[in-house]
Design an enzyme around this catalytic site. Sequence first.
Site, PDB file in Angstrom:
ATOM      1  N   SER A  60      -4.719  11.376   7.965  1.00  0.00           N
ATOM      2  CA  SER A  60      -5.839  11.068   7.081  1.00  0.00           C
ATOM      3  C   SER A  60      -6.829  12.214   7.099  1.00  0.00           C
ATOM      4  CB  SER A  60      -6.518   9.785   7.567  1.00  0.00           C
ATOM      5  OG  SER A  60      -7.801   9.628   7.002  1.00  0.00           O
ATOM      6  N   TYR A  94     -10.766   5.552  14.898  1.00  0.00           N
ATOM      7  CA  TYR A  94      -9.739   5.773  13.880  1.00  0.00           C
ATOM      8  C   TYR A  94      -9.501   7.272  13.676  1.00  0.00           C
ATOM      9  CZ  TYR A  94      -7.619   6.057   9.223  1.00  0.00           C
ATOM     10  OH  TYR A  94      -6.798   6.361   8.166  1.00  0.00           O
ATOM     11  N   GLY A 147       0.775  -1.228   0.000  1.00  0.00           N
ATOM     12  CA  GLY A 147       0.000   0.000   0.000  1.00  0.00           C
ATOM     13  C   GLY A 147       0.809   1.283   0.000  1.00  0.00           C
TER      14      GLY A 147
END
Length: 262
Positions: free
Chosen positions: A139, A152, A18
């Site tokens: 993120s 998360y 990834g």
Amino acid sequence: MRIDLSGKTALVTGSTQGIGAAIAAGLAAAGARVGINGRSEGGVAAAIERMTPPGGEFVAAPGDVSTEEGCARVLSLLPQVDILVNNLGIFGARPALEIDDAEWRRFFEVNVLAAVRLTRAYLPGMKERGWGRVQYIASDSAVAVPAEMIHYGMTKTALLAVARGFAKDAAGTGVTVNSVIAGPTHTGGVEEFVYQLVDRELPWERAQREFMRVHRPQSLLQRLIEPEEIANMVVYLSSPLASATTGGALRVDGGYVDAILP
């Protein structure tokens, strides 16, 4: 713009696949010696076999850095690095009120504490040598916390604070510390996820655009980001060319977050 990382040693956590693998390949292509990290020796060895560029210098650095023992193992294999990329992360959807204490701790230990532990180990040497780069792969969920996985999102928000704090600790030393806000990215398993939500008969390019249009409409890019596009930002931030960029949260999110800052 020519980026030359010859003579530099890097460690990229969670780099067997990834985004991590793309970052490792990008750093190696720029001339760095790159430590490949994963939990198992076999997984790391297999990843190095697949790595590009073929002539890149890769070092096996297996170890579960979410534990003190695994971190110590990696440090014994790579006692000194010039570039630390904290990429390791886990995610998963769960209703907010069903996330128990153990799950909160697991996400924090893997996504945040592992990065803090490695920074604490490597940053003093960078400061003494007067040069270094530390990065945290965050993120869009750090800013636009998703209702289906707030644990998360919490960890990614924490990384923004961690990066800013360590940047202050490294002030004036020649070491830069930044976080990179990655948007929806085309990684392993994502294609299957996309095809769970759109017509399986669609070719991939049309499928991902339909997925973004319907399920991620706030993206200005209107397609998934490729791992190499995240890597490009990381390689730049790892270079001498980014010497005046520190304490920042830099977005490679395709315009997903509807805000000017960070």
